[in-house]
Design an enzyme around this catalytic site. Structure first.
Site, PDB file in Angstrom:
ATOM      1  N   GLY A   1       0.868  -1.091   0.050  1.00  0.00           N
ATOM      2  CA  GLY A   1       0.078  -0.007  -0.039  1.00  0.00           C
ATOM      3  C   GLY A   1       0.781   1.266  -0.068  1.00  0.00           C
ATOM      4  N   CYS A   2       0.197   2.311  -0.265  1.00  0.00           N
ATOM      5  CA  CYS A   2       1.145   3.490  -0.471  1.00  0.00           C
ATOM      6  C   CYS A   2       1.396   4.248   1.004  1.00  0.00           C
ATOM      7  CB  CYS A   2       0.184   4.613  -1.266  1.00  0.00           C
ATOM      8  SG  CYS A   2      -1.621   4.934  -0.736  1.00  0.00           S
TER       9      CYS A   2
END
Length: 324
Positions: free
Chosen positions: A135-136
């Site tokens: 995920g970012c």
């Protein structure tokens, strides 16, 4: 010497991460785009949805996937597994999932998805056939904490982070309207963000003692980028922390440890992560910044593809940040 390119397809090419992959792969020296898949926009040219791709890619979106060497899944979270269950994919095809379906449990049928953060899993990614892109927020926070986790000195971590509106995806929501987002900042999913479990799972491989991560994410009034600040207690001197981080990331092409203050524009439009550390008394703050659509998504997916295929890790990723 003739360069025989590998074929690639993108499932969900009409979204933000999918369109970023189109932009990157259109110029990749080892890849030919074979198809761009979209259920909702089949029959539409990708450049009609994203005018910045005019002359870069004029392919028409389709709802009929083809057999390719490399398949990117850019679907909404929790949809990758069902799509794979409905579509038979050659076991030799490299699958890179940009959703969160396989980050915590990487098993699916006869595939075992490797967590795709190259800075800790490079050896496992080389030759891999199934990769779960991180995920970012998880990427930015983990890169800020791994060197301390390796020294087994992480306990309670307090992190704040702000993200651009593209982090919410392309679908219009109340909190992504320009009239709401402009000149506005708000907290969301306080202490309950979905990336926390992912972060703790990876940190545990370094730091076996229990770690508490208290994370407050914010929505920013800008389009792209993530800036996080993680506060920890440590008796290490600031110079020793700097050396620890420099040693840990010495051979990493996309991580830069800076002794100067950093800002978001150093990383927007790049696959880089920049880190800056400050300390007062026994409290240290590790700042990290990435582009949420590149190092936090599509750029990292290309980096993982390069490793899996045995190509230069920075192929197709020599990007300059936006200065103004």
């Amino acid at each position: 010497m003739i360069n025989i390119k590998k074929t690639a397809g993108i499932i969900g090419a009409n979204g933000y991460t999918g369109s970023e992959l189109v932009r990157l792969l259109a110029f990749h020296p080892n890849v030919t785009l074979s198809f761009l898949y979209s259920r909702s926009n089949s029959g539409t040219k990708i450049s009609d949805l994203y005018p910045d791709l005019t002359t870069v890619c004029e392919m028409v979106l389709t709802d009929q996937p083809e057999e390719v060497d490399i398949l990117f899944l850019c679907l909404p979270h929790k949809e990758s597994q069902s799509w794979l269950a409905q579509n038979k994919i050659n076991e030799e095809t490299l699958i890179i999932d940009l959703g969160n379906d396989f980050r915590l449990n990487g098993n699916f049928e006869n595939r075992n998805f490797i967590y795709g953060l190259s800075e800790i899993n490079r050896k496992q990614l080389i030759g891999a056939k199934s990769i779960a892109n991180p995920g970012c927020f998880a990427t930015a926070i983990q890169l800020a904490l791994f060197p301390l986790a390796q020294k087994k000195i992480l306990n309670d971590v307090y992190t704040t982070g702000i993200t651009g509106s593209t982090g919410a995806g392309q679908s219009l929501q109340a909190t992504t309207h320009f009239t709401w987002r402009n000149d506005n900042i708000s907290a969301y999913k306080t202490l309950k963000h979905q990336h926390v479990e992912e972060i703790l799972q990876q940190l545990a491989s370094f730091n076996k003692n229990e770690i508490s991560l208290n994370f407050v994410p914010w929505r920013g009034d800008f389009a792209r980028g993530i800036f996080t600040s993680s506060t920890v207690k440590t008796d290490l001197e600031l110079s020793d922390i700097h050396q620890l981080f420099r040693d840990f990331y010495a051979d990493e092409p996309f991580v830069k440890v800076s002794e100067k203050a950093i800002d978001l524009k150093q990383v927007v439009n790049t696959n880089r992560c920049v880190i800056h550390i400050e300390k007062s008394g026994n409290v240290a703050v590790i700042h990290s910044a990435i582009d949420n659509l590149l190092k936090g998504a599509s750029g990292q997916a290309v980096q993982n593809m390069n490793l899996a295929m045995g190509w230069e890790e920075n192929s197709g990723l020599n990007l300059k940040p936006i200065a103004f």
